[in-house]
Write a protein that holds these residues in place. Structure first.
Motif, mmCIF file in Angstrom:
data_model
loop_
_atom_site.group_PDB
_atom_site.id
_atom_site.type_symbol
_atom_site.label_atom_id
_atom_site.label_comp_id
_atom_site.label_asym_id
_atom_site.label_seq_id
_atom_site.Cartn_x
_atom_site.Cartn_y
_atom_site.Cartn_z
ATOM 1 N N ILE A 90 4.346 12.505 -10.116
ATOM 2 C CA ILE A 90 3.146 12.569 -9.268
ATOM 3 C C ILE A 90 3.086 13.982 -8.688
ATOM 4 O O ILE A 90 3.598 14.232 -7.595
ATOM 5 N N ILE A 114 -0.928 1.310 2.192
ATOM 6 C CA ILE A 114 -0.867 1.743 0.785
ATOM 7 C C ILE A 114 -2.029 1.136 -0.011
ATOM 8 O O ILE A 114 -2.617 1.780 -0.873
ATOM 9 N N GLU A 115 -2.367 -0.112 0.301
ATOM 10 C CA GLU A 115 -3.459 -0.780 -0.426
ATOM 11 C C GLU A 115 -4.839 -0.442 0.133
ATOM 12 O O GLU A 115 -5.854 -0.956 -0.329
ATOM 13 N N GLY A 116 -4.869 0.394 1.156
ATOM 14 C CA GLY A 116 -6.158 0.799 1.728
ATOM 15 C C GLY A 116 -6.801 -0.261 2.602
ATOM 16 O O GLY A 116 -7.988 -0.198 2.907
ATOM 17 N N ALA A 147 2.684 4.849 -2.312
ATOM 18 C CA ALA A 147 1.539 5.428 -1.606
ATOM 19 C C ALA A 147 0.967 6.606 -2.385
ATOM 20 O O ALA A 147 -0.242 6.689 -2.618
ATOM 21 N N LYS A 148 1.845 7.505 -2.816
ATOM 22 C CA LYS A 148 1.381 8.683 -3.556
ATOM 23 C C LYS A 148 0.663 8.261 -4.836
ATOM 24 O O LYS A 148 -0.363 8.810 -5.205
ATOM 25 N N GLU A 149 1.233 7.282 -5.516
ATOM 26 C CA GLU A 149 0.619 6.800 -6.761
ATOM 27 C C GLU A 149 -0.761 6.202 -6.478
ATOM 28 O O GLU A 149 -1.686 6.320 -7.279
ATOM 29 N N ASN A 150 -0.898 5.587 -5.320
ATOM 30 C CA ASN A 150 -2.173 4.955 -4.943
ATOM 31 C C ASN A 150 -3.150 5.938 -4.308
ATOM 32 O O ASN A 150 -4.207 5.536 -3.829
ATOM 33 N N GLY A 151 -2.750 7.190 -4.230
ATOM 34 C CA GLY A 151 -3.645 8.194 -3.647
ATOM 35 C C GLY A 151 -3.597 8.231 -2.130
ATOM 36 O O GLY A 151 -4.505 8.768 -1.497
ATOM 37 N N VAL A 152 -2.530 7.680 -1.560
ATOM 38 C CA VAL A 152 -2.394 7.683 -0.098
ATOM 39 C C VAL A 152 -1.324 8.707 0.291
ATOM 40 O O VAL A 152 -0.165 8.592 -0.110
ATOM 41 N N ASN A 153 -1.746 9.700 1.065
ATOM 42 C CA ASN A 153 -0.847 10.774 1.471
ATOM 43 C C ASN A 153 -0.306 10.429 2.860
ATOM 44 O O ASN A 153 -0.940 10.700 3.874
ATOM 45 N N LYS A 196 -20.159 0.526 5.817
ATOM 46 C CA LYS A 196 -18.813 0.512 6.410
ATOM 47 C C LYS A 196 -18.904 0.950 7.870
ATOM 48 O O LYS A 196 -19.606 1.906 8.192
ATOM 49 N N ARG A 252 -13.855 0.185 -0.103
ATOM 50 C CA ARG A 252 -13.538 1.469 0.525
ATOM 51 C C ARG A 252 -14.794 2.230 0.983
ATOM 52 O O ARG A 252 -14.697 3.151 1.769
ATOM 53 N N ASN A 269 -5.963 8.195 -8.702
ATOM 54 C CA ASN A 269 -6.470 7.303 -7.646
ATOM 55 C C ASN A 269 -6.932 8.147 -6.481
ATOM 56 O O ASN A 269 -6.149 8.916 -5.921
ATOM 57 N N THR A 327 -0.704 13.968 -4.733
ATOM 58 C CA THR A 327 -0.971 12.596 -4.329
ATOM 59 C C THR A 327 -2.172 12.043 -5.091
ATOM 60 O O THR A 327 -3.239 12.649 -5.123
ATOM 61 N N GLY A 328 -1.954 10.886 -5.713
ATOM 62 C CA GLY A 328 -3.045 10.223 -6.430
ATOM 63 C C GLY A 328 -3.067 10.508 -7.915
ATOM 64 O O GLY A 328 -3.657 9.741 -8.677
#
Lengths: 269, 342
Positions: free
Chosen positions: B188, A68-70, A89-95, A21, B264, B231, B191-192
């Protein structure tokens, strides 16, 4: 199970070595913020040749969705992030972390030949909902009004919707265009047109209207007399660090804020 | 007949409104699949080797105003893996009312999403459907009304629904007099990390007590699911525990999914995914359960163009040792396109 884990780890190790990366910064979103992001990234890359920044448009909604999708490191937005987006975002681990980089006046523009120079918020609403269809109804020429708007993925559209239309429905024949430049170009070429764009896109090819007797300007936004002002944002995953933090700090610096002003927007100080 | 009329009314209303309304989004999605199935009792026996299209969706979402949206989706389903052609069903047909007095809340009415567990937002990290869908504990859509919304600051999601309870595939005489009630909550805390669960309850004697006399076998139904999702950067993990009680018969199982998004950590658009399911149809009976492992990769080279390629291997091992294990190798291409007319 042990074999599967070994296989996955081996594949990942190969990926890391074969497709490392890069340190690139990717950003997408608002076409209003685009000129600031583009100019700032050019200057920043000149100063930091090892860092490559890619800037794409798409609209505020697209930028936030990409974050949100990274898919990107920074989302450019001309509106505040919505509650639904924060949840996703929070659900996807994005703060989600918000940085205000500039202010803007949503500028109402018409063809330079149009004699109308001042407009009220109520009249704007009536024009965009189709109650007023001819310029003569508000003291202009006997000419049909061509309503030009941004499309639905645009933050500018959402701000206009919230501040002017207050949820009312657009005229069905409104032209919904994908960028500030498209709105500018259509209004420039259409004598009966009215549109709205970010202050940074206003030039002599169109005529900016006073709203409630006030011109869109740095002064009127700062003294809060201009009614359709807004902030411009960058959203990141967490407090910006590393190269991303360095780039955002640059935009917030005196040099970065000078770029904000040069691109036609209102600096934070 | 009544349900068909309601369906037709909803469909025509949404079509009409999409023509006269403002912004309308159209979308089409189709799955094309190659599948090779092997059974291995004593030796590998190839029992299926074919290419087919198991599923297709056509969706129209008219935005009638800032506060009212509609959605209808036609579901094209292959019959017997395409051997007997395909059928078309109405999957969703509902109106969504927003900007209610309670902030960030909505009311849906019509053929709505079933907010049970993860069935309503399952994104097919592997080709297989979500566990409660696969085991027909619930359907992904049902006729009813739902009040749902977000908790402040993105802290969670809630839904309360009253539905027919029979799912979108059943109408007319298949629908009894009694509604099913659903409560769904997701939180939640950090976060995640998502924790939550759903309960679906239906008492088939609630409005028609005479059915007690007729000794119908499915008079009381209680299904619940508990879930944990995590996540973080390149890693996604989810665990769901499912239970379905119909009278005294309890079925239970769980599903674990792990996904690594290589994009990622390295510059390659691949996901590595594994899923493990365990399901026992009746906890008191023997030889009616199975365990299943699915491992594969999702190739997202053309994801931005709407194309996802999934390659996977799965193996189902039955509790009934007289049944042969079933192995599948599946390559699936999902492609979709959408457009917004304004």
């Amino acid at each position: 199970m042990k074999k599967i884990l070994t296989l996955i780890l081996s594949i990942l190790t190969v990926f890391l070595f074969v497709f490392p990366k890069t340190n690139d910064i990717t950003m997408s979103g608002s076409t209003t913020v685009f000129p600031i992001a583009q100019k700032a990234s050019e200057v920043f890359m000149d100063k930091n040749p090892s860092i490559n920044i890619t800037v794409r448009g798409g609209g505020s909604g697209v930028g936030i969705s990409n974050l949100i999708e990274g898919k990107v490191d920074i989302a450019n937005s001309s509106r505040k992030i919505k509650e639904k987006e924060i949840y996703q975002a929070k659900e996807n681990g994005v703060n989600v972390f918000e940085t205000v980089i500039a202010n803007d006046a949503l500028s109402m523009v018409v063809h330079p030949s149009n004699p109308v120079s001042d407009i009220s918020l109520k009249t704007l609403k009536d024009i965009y909902t189709g109650k007023i269809k001819n310029w003569k109804e508000i003291g202009g020429k006997d000419m049909s009004i061509v309503v030009v708007s941004r499309d639905v993925s645009s933050g500018t559209f959402e701000v206009f919707n919230e501040k002017i239309l207050e949820g009312a429905k657009y005229r069905e024949d409104a032209l919904l265009l994908a960028s500030n430049n498209a709105v500018l170009s259509t209004v420039k070429d259409t004598p009966g047109a009215i549109g709205y764009i970010g202050l940074g896109f206003v030039n002599e090819s169109v005529k900016a209207l006073k709203v409630e007797g006030v011109y869109p300007s740095k002064e009127s936004v700062n003294n809060k007399t201009y009614k359709i002002a807004r902030s411009l944002y960058l959203y990141t995953n967490g407090k910006p660090k590393g190269n991303i933090g360095k780039f955002i700090d640059f935009i917030l610096s005196d040099e970065g804020q000078k770029i904000v002003e040069e691109t036609g927007y209102i600096p934070l100080r | 007949m009544k349900s068909k009329r309601i369906t037709l009314f909803l469909l025509l209303s949404l079509l009409f409104l999409s023509l006269v309304g403002g912004e309308t989004k159209y979308g089409f999605e189709i799955w094309s699949r190659y599948q090779a199935t092997f059974e291995n009792e004593n030796e590998f026996l190839l029992t299926k080797n074919q290419i087919y299209s198991p599923r297709g969706y056509f969706t129209v979402e008219p935005k009638l105003s800032d506060n009212i949206k509609g959605r209808f989706t036609l579901d094209f389903v292959s019959l017997k893996d395409g051997v007997e052609g395909a059928s078309v069903r109405l999957k969703y047909a509902y109106l969504d009312f927003s900007n209610l007095p309670i902030k960030s809340s909505n009311i849906n009415f019509g053929l709505i999403k079933n907010y049970f567990g993860t069935i309503y937002d399952y994104e097919y990290p592997v080709y297989e459907t979500e566990l409660s869908d696969k085991e027909k504990v619930v359907n992904s859509a049902d006729y009813g009304v739902s009040f749902n919304g977000l908790l402040p600051a993105g802290f969670g999601f809630y839904a309360f629904s009253v539905m027919n309870g029979e799912g979108y595939k059943k109408t007319d005489s298949s629908v009894d007099l009694n509604p099913a009630f659903l409560v769904n909550l997701r939180l939640i805390p950090v976060t995640g990390l998502t924790v939550g669960g759903s309960v679906l309850y239906e008492d088939k004697t609630l409005l028609s007590p005479e059915s007690v006399d007729s000794m119908i076998s499915d008079s009381l139904r209680m299904a619940y699911v508990g879930l944990v999702k995590y996540n973080f950067n390149f890693l996604s993990l989810s665990f769901e525990y499912l239970s379905n009680k119909i009278d005294s018969v309890i079925g239970a199982g769980y599903s674990v999914i792990g996904l690594i998004d290589a994009k990622r950590i390295a510059d390659i658009p691949l996901e590595l995914v594994a899923r493990y399911d365990s399901w026992d149809k009746n906890l008191d009976a023997t030889f009616d359960g199975y365990k299943r492992i699915i491992a594969g990769t999702n190739m997202n080279f053309f994801k931005d163009n709407g194309v996802i390629m999934q390659l996977s291997y799965d193996r189902t091992m039955y509790e009934d040792t007289t049944k042969a294990d079933v192995n599948n190798v599946i390559f699936q291409m999902k492609w979709k396109f959408s457009n917004t007319l304004q």
